[in-house]
Design a protein around this motif. Structure first.
Motif, PDB file in Angstrom:
ATOM      1  N   ARG A 216       0.930  -1.208  -0.033  1.00 18.13           N
ATOM      2  CA  ARG A 216      -0.116   0.139   0.301  1.00 18.13           C
ATOM      3  C   ARG A 216       1.103   1.503  -0.209  1.00 18.13           C
ATOM      4  O   ARG A 216       0.437   2.645  -0.421  1.00 18.13           O
ATOM      5  N   GLN A 217       2.027   0.951   0.549  1.00 19.03           N
ATOM      6  CA  GLN A 217       3.073   2.272   0.901  1.00 19.03           C
ATOM      7  C   GLN A 217       3.017   2.732  -0.936  1.00 19.03           C
ATOM      8  O   GLN A 217       3.116   3.881  -0.931  1.00 19.03           O
ATOM      9  N   GLN A 218       4.048   1.779  -1.234  1.00 20.59           N
ATOM     10  CA  GLN A 218       3.977   1.912  -2.752  1.00 20.59           C
ATOM     11  C   GLN A 218       3.471   1.914  -3.747  1.00 20.59           C
ATOM     12  O   GLN A 218       3.878   2.981  -4.309  1.00 20.59           O
ATOM     13  N   PHE A 219       2.471   1.826  -3.370  1.00 19.00           N
ATOM     14  CA  PHE A 219       1.309   1.763  -4.615  1.00 19.00           C
ATOM     15  C   PHE A 219       0.966   3.515  -4.121  1.00 19.00           C
ATOM     16  O   PHE A 219       0.840   3.796  -4.912  1.00 19.00           O
ATOM     17  N   GLU A 220       0.844   3.926  -3.370  1.00 20.24           N
ATOM     18  CA  GLU A 220       0.362   5.675  -2.844  1.00 20.24           C
ATOM     19  C   GLU A 220       1.964   5.999  -2.830  1.00 20.24           C
ATOM     20  O   GLU A 220       1.034   7.635  -3.026  1.00 20.24           O
ATOM     21  N   LEU A 221       2.822   5.542  -2.983  1.00 25.24           N
ATOM     22  CA  LEU A 221       3.778   7.040  -3.551  1.00 25.24           C
ATOM     23  C   LEU A 221       3.632   7.492  -4.324  1.00 25.24           C
ATOM     24  O   LEU A 221       4.139   8.305  -5.331  1.00 25.24           O
TER      25      LEU A 221
ATOM     26  N   LYS B 215       2.832  10.753  -9.025  1.00 23.28           N
ATOM     27  CA  LYS B 215       2.676  11.373 -10.651  1.00 23.28           C
ATOM     28  C   LYS B 215       1.728  12.340 -10.689  1.00 23.28           C
ATOM     29  O   LYS B 215       1.879  13.032 -11.759  1.00 23.28           O
ATOM     30  N   LEU B 216       1.011  12.615  -9.274  1.00 24.47           N
ATOM     31  CA  LEU B 216       0.471  13.657  -9.451  1.00 24.47           C
ATOM     32  C   LEU B 216       1.203  14.673  -9.115  1.00 24.47           C
ATOM     33  O   LEU B 216       1.388  16.261  -9.684  1.00 24.47           O
ATOM     34  N   LYS B 217       2.138  14.743  -8.122  1.00 24.83           N
ATOM     35  CA  LYS B 217       3.248  15.420  -7.822  1.00 24.83           C
ATOM     36  C   LYS B 217       3.818  16.887 -10.135  1.00 24.83           C
ATOM     37  O   LYS B 217       4.502  17.177  -9.223  1.00 24.83           O
ATOM     38  N   GLU B 218       4.173  15.389 -10.331  1.00 30.08           N
ATOM     39  CA  GLU B 218       5.239  15.452 -11.739  1.00 30.08           C
ATOM     40  C   GLU B 218       3.579  16.262 -12.660  1.00 30.08           C
ATOM     41  O   GLU B 218       4.256  16.878 -13.356  1.00 30.08           O
ATOM     42  N   ILE B 219       2.493  16.070 -12.529  1.00 30.49           N
ATOM     43  CA  ILE B 219       1.792  16.492 -13.443  1.00 30.49           C
ATOM     44  C   ILE B 219       1.841  18.441 -12.823  1.00 30.49           C
ATOM     45  O   ILE B 219       1.130  19.277 -13.407  1.00 30.49           O
TER      46      ILE B 219
ATOM     47  N   TYR C 144       9.389  16.746  -6.190  1.00 27.46           N
ATOM     48  CA  TYR C 144       9.208  15.980  -6.555  1.00 27.46           C
ATOM     49  C   TYR C 144      10.315  15.066  -6.494  1.00 27.46           C
ATOM     50  O   TYR C 144      10.140  13.588  -6.310  1.00 27.46           O
ATOM     51  N   GLU C 145      11.657  15.717  -6.368  1.00 31.38           N
ATOM     52  CA  GLU C 145      12.769  14.238  -6.010  1.00 31.38           C
ATOM     53  C   GLU C 145      12.420  13.387  -4.980  1.00 31.38           C
ATOM     54  O   GLU C 145      12.991  12.461  -4.898  1.00 31.38           O
ATOM     55  N   GLU C 146      12.344  14.409  -3.358  1.00 34.53           N
ATOM     56  CA  GLU C 146      12.641  13.578  -3.030  1.00 34.53           C
ATOM     57  C   GLU C 146      11.654  12.503  -2.736  1.00 34.53           C
ATOM     58  O   GLU C 146      11.323  11.432  -2.615  1.00 34.53           O
ATOM     59  N   LEU C 147      10.549  12.778  -2.866  1.00 35.47           N
ATOM     60  CA  LEU C 147       9.541  11.790  -2.819  1.00 35.47           C
ATOM     61  C   LEU C 147       9.627  10.679  -4.132  1.00 35.47           C
ATOM     62  O   LEU C 147       9.192   9.367  -3.950  1.00 35.47           O
ATOM     63  N   LYS C 148      10.327  11.217  -5.509  1.00 33.65           N
ATOM     64  CA  LYS C 148      10.403  10.018  -6.260  1.00 33.65           C
ATOM     65  C   LYS C 148      11.531   8.928  -5.127  1.00 33.65           C
ATOM     66  O   LYS C 148      11.303   8.082  -5.676  1.00 33.65           O
ATOM     67  N   GLU C 149      12.206   9.481  -5.035  1.00 32.01           N
ATOM     68  CA  GLU C 149      13.459   8.938  -4.053  1.00 32.01           C
ATOM     69  C   GLU C 149      12.360   7.450  -2.787  1.00 32.01           C
ATOM     70  O   GLU C 149      13.185   6.528  -2.316  1.00 32.01           O
ATOM     71  N   ASP C 150      11.857   8.392  -2.344  1.00 30.46           N
ATOM     72  CA  ASP C 150      10.747   7.704  -1.113  1.00 30.46           C
ATOM     73  C   ASP C 150      10.445   6.644  -1.675  1.00 30.46           C
ATOM     74  O   ASP C 150       9.913   5.137  -1.545  1.00 30.46           O
ATOM     75  N   SER C 151       9.240   7.094  -3.204  1.00 30.94           N
ATOM     76  CA  SER C 151       8.834   6.548  -3.609  1.00 30.94           C
ATOM     77  C   SER C 151       9.533   4.832  -4.278  1.00 30.94           C
ATOM     78  O   SER C 151       9.308   3.932  -4.198  1.00 30.94           O
ATOM     79  N   GLU C 152      10.747   5.565  -5.024  1.00 34.56           N
ATOM     80  CA  GLU C 152      11.750   3.782  -4.886  1.00 34.56           C
ATOM     81  C   GLU C 152      12.459   3.115  -4.404  1.00 34.56           C
ATOM     82  O   GLU C 152      12.334   1.740  -3.976  1.00 34.56           O
ATOM     83  N   GLU C 153      12.618   3.673  -2.920  1.00 33.29           N
ATOM     84  CA  GLU C 153      13.149   3.083  -1.549  1.00 33.29           C
ATOM     85  C   GLU C 153      11.567   2.240  -1.559  1.00 33.29           C
ATOM     86  O   GLU C 153      12.187   0.865  -0.535  1.00 33.29           O
ATOM     87  N   ALA C 154      11.008   2.355  -1.048  1.00 31.28           N
ATOM     88  CA  ALA C 154       9.392   1.926  -1.003  1.00 31.28           C
ATOM     89  C   ALA C 154       8.981   0.885  -1.656  1.00 31.28           C
ATOM     90  O   ALA C 154       9.059  -0.082  -1.005  1.00 31.28           O
ATOM     91  N   ILE C 155       9.456   0.892  -3.201  1.00 32.25           N
ATOM     92  CA  ILE C 155       9.217   0.034  -4.222  1.00 32.25           C
ATOM     93  C   ILE C 155      10.200  -1.672  -3.177  1.00 32.25           C
ATOM     94  O   ILE C 155      10.167  -2.663  -3.800  1.00 32.25           O
ATOM     95  N   ARG C 156      11.385  -0.793  -3.620  1.00 37.52           N
ATOM     96  CA  ARG C 156      12.826  -1.965  -3.522  1.00 37.52           C
ATOM     97  C   ARG C 156      12.479  -2.324  -2.071  1.00 37.52           C
ATOM     98  O   ARG C 156      12.475  -4.008  -1.903  1.00 37.52           O
ATOM     99  N   ARG C 157      11.727  -2.176  -0.729  1.00 35.52           N
ATOM    100  CA  ARG C 157      11.161  -2.314   0.093  1.00 35.52           C
ATOM    101  C   ARG C 157      10.428  -3.540  -0.297  1.00 35.52           C
ATOM    102  O   ARG C 157      10.880  -4.866   0.737  1.00 35.52           O
TER     103      ARG C 157
END
Length: 403
Positions: free
Chosen positions: A296-301, A306-310, A330-343
């Motif tokens: 859920r965390q990686q999906f929501e991030l 996507k919304l932040k990119e728009i 945006y870059e911070e969110l992207k890093e968090d998202s990638e980390e959530a995917i790895r986790r």
């Protein structure tokens, strides 16, 4: 999962010899009641034998109490996401059972199994938490238990939040407001279904194993009472009949002891292993909940990115002065998202490995438990048959002499 994987290599090799195979063996022994009244508790001697270089020596003996084992489990659960952390036995809330010899031995055996599972796990055995548990003195262990770290400050709140989130999600689904964010993975759905079914069937088997133990105890007590009554009856008779009755009473008492022993054997080697696997499945369900949370965390991030990119593209078109801050966010969110995917991917990988290990160990443990059950029942049946059979000639002689 029930039988601790203990190495016997330490007995014949020098503990620090370079040629020795690595081993880590732990024993939980010598339970002792400490304190009085509501402050009373049971302490255990934990003996560690190892040749691993990260340990302080070939043998270490420490004193631990139940809350120390809880500390170890909680720490490992927080740190090792995706790994099935071994379960602990429940804490008795019934005062009269807390310090009974049987309960203490059941607890000691379960704690021994718990810590040996951790010691035999290729990742958990390397944890700092296990080394602290096995080596720290009592004062250091107590400080570790009560220190206000981030883990223990946030853990109860996190658990409450998870329950609230789940409750909220369920309510939303029931009311048709929202579909839950879940993995759409057929194999994983099959695994979850299997785990929930396994828990139900194990719980049902354990319930009936408990009844078998109870039945053996009750039959043993009934035979003891019957034996006493028949011996008294025999004492009233001074003839062959009295002697036969006395022998019948004595045999009944002997069989009573056999039944009591077998009920204890059933409890420790059949009912307890089944109960332990019910707890083990509950630990797996906790890991499933962690996986759902990570998904859920990686999906929501990812959706937030996507919304932040728009929003960022809109700011770029208008050359807004907010663009620099927005790009940084945006870059911070992207890093968090990638980390959530790895986790999440790490949890999936570890769970896949763990379920294979769990199935292999379950096959061994359940095979052993049911073998012990069948062997015990055969031994008891033969003992009962032999005892009654040995009485038949005397009882027949007694009955024929009356004609």
């Amino acid at each position: 999962m029930i039988t601790p994987q203990r190495s016997s290599s330490g007995s014949s090799q020098s503990p620090r010899s370079p040629s020795s195979q690595p081993f880590l063996s732990v024993s939980v022994t010598d339970p002792a009641k400490m304190g009085n009244g509501v402050q009373a508790y049971i302490s255990y001697k934990v003996i560690t034998k190892t040749n691993l270089p990260e340990y302080q020596g070939p043998e270490k003996i420490v004193i631990r109490r139940y809350s120390d084992f809880v500390w170890l489990r909680d720490r490992l659960f927080e740190k090792y996401k995706g790994i099935f952390i071994p379960p602990l036995p429940e804490k008795s809330t019934v005062e009269k059972f807390r310090f009974s010899a049987e309960f203490i031995e059941m607890r000691r055996q379960a704690l021994d199994i718990f810590v040996n599972r951790i010691a035999s796990h290729h990742e958990l055995q390397q944890s700092d938490e296990l080394r602290t548990f096995l080596q720290a003195d009592e004062q250091t262990m107590e400080r570790a238990r009560f220190q206000d770290t981030g883990i223990f400050k946030k853990k109860p709140a996190d658990l409450m939040q998870i329950f609230k989130d789940v409750q909220s999600k369920v309510s939303d689904v029931v009311l048709g407001k929202e579909k839950p964010v879940e993995e759409s993975n057929p194999e994983y759905e099959k695994l979850k279904h299997y785990i929930f079914e396994l828990e139900n069937h194990l719980a049902e088997a354990q319930k009936h194993a408990y009844r078998l133990v109870k039945r053996h105890r009750e039959l043993g007590q009934s035979l003891s009472d019957f034996g006493t009554a028949v011996k008294l009856l025999g004492a009233c008779e001074g003839n062959t009949l009295g002697k036969a009755f006395s022998e019948l009473g004595a045999k009944s008492e002997v069989l009573s002891i056999k039944l009591q022993k077998e009920s204890y054997h059933l409890l420790m080697n059949f009912e307890e292993p089944l109960k332990d696997y019910v707890r083990a499945v509950q630990s797996i369900k906790a890991t499933i909940a962690e996986r759902a949370n990570a998904f859920r965390q990686q999906f929501e991030l990812a959706e937030t990115v996507k919304l932040k990119e728009i929003d960022l593209n809109k700011l770029r078109l208008t050359r807004s002065e907010k663009m620099v801050d927005a790009e940084h966010e945006y870059e911070e969110l992207k890093e968090d998202s990638e980390e959530a995917i790895r986790r999440f991917e790490m949890i999936v990988r570890l769970m896949n490995e763990e379920i294979v290990r769990f199935q292999e160990q379950k096959t061994l443990d359940m095979g052993l438990a049911f073998h012990e059950f069948a062997k015990g029942q055969a031994r008891l049946a033969n003992g009962i048959a032999d005892a009654w059979r040995s009485l038949l000639p005397k009882l027949e002689a007694c009955s024929s002499s009356q004609h």
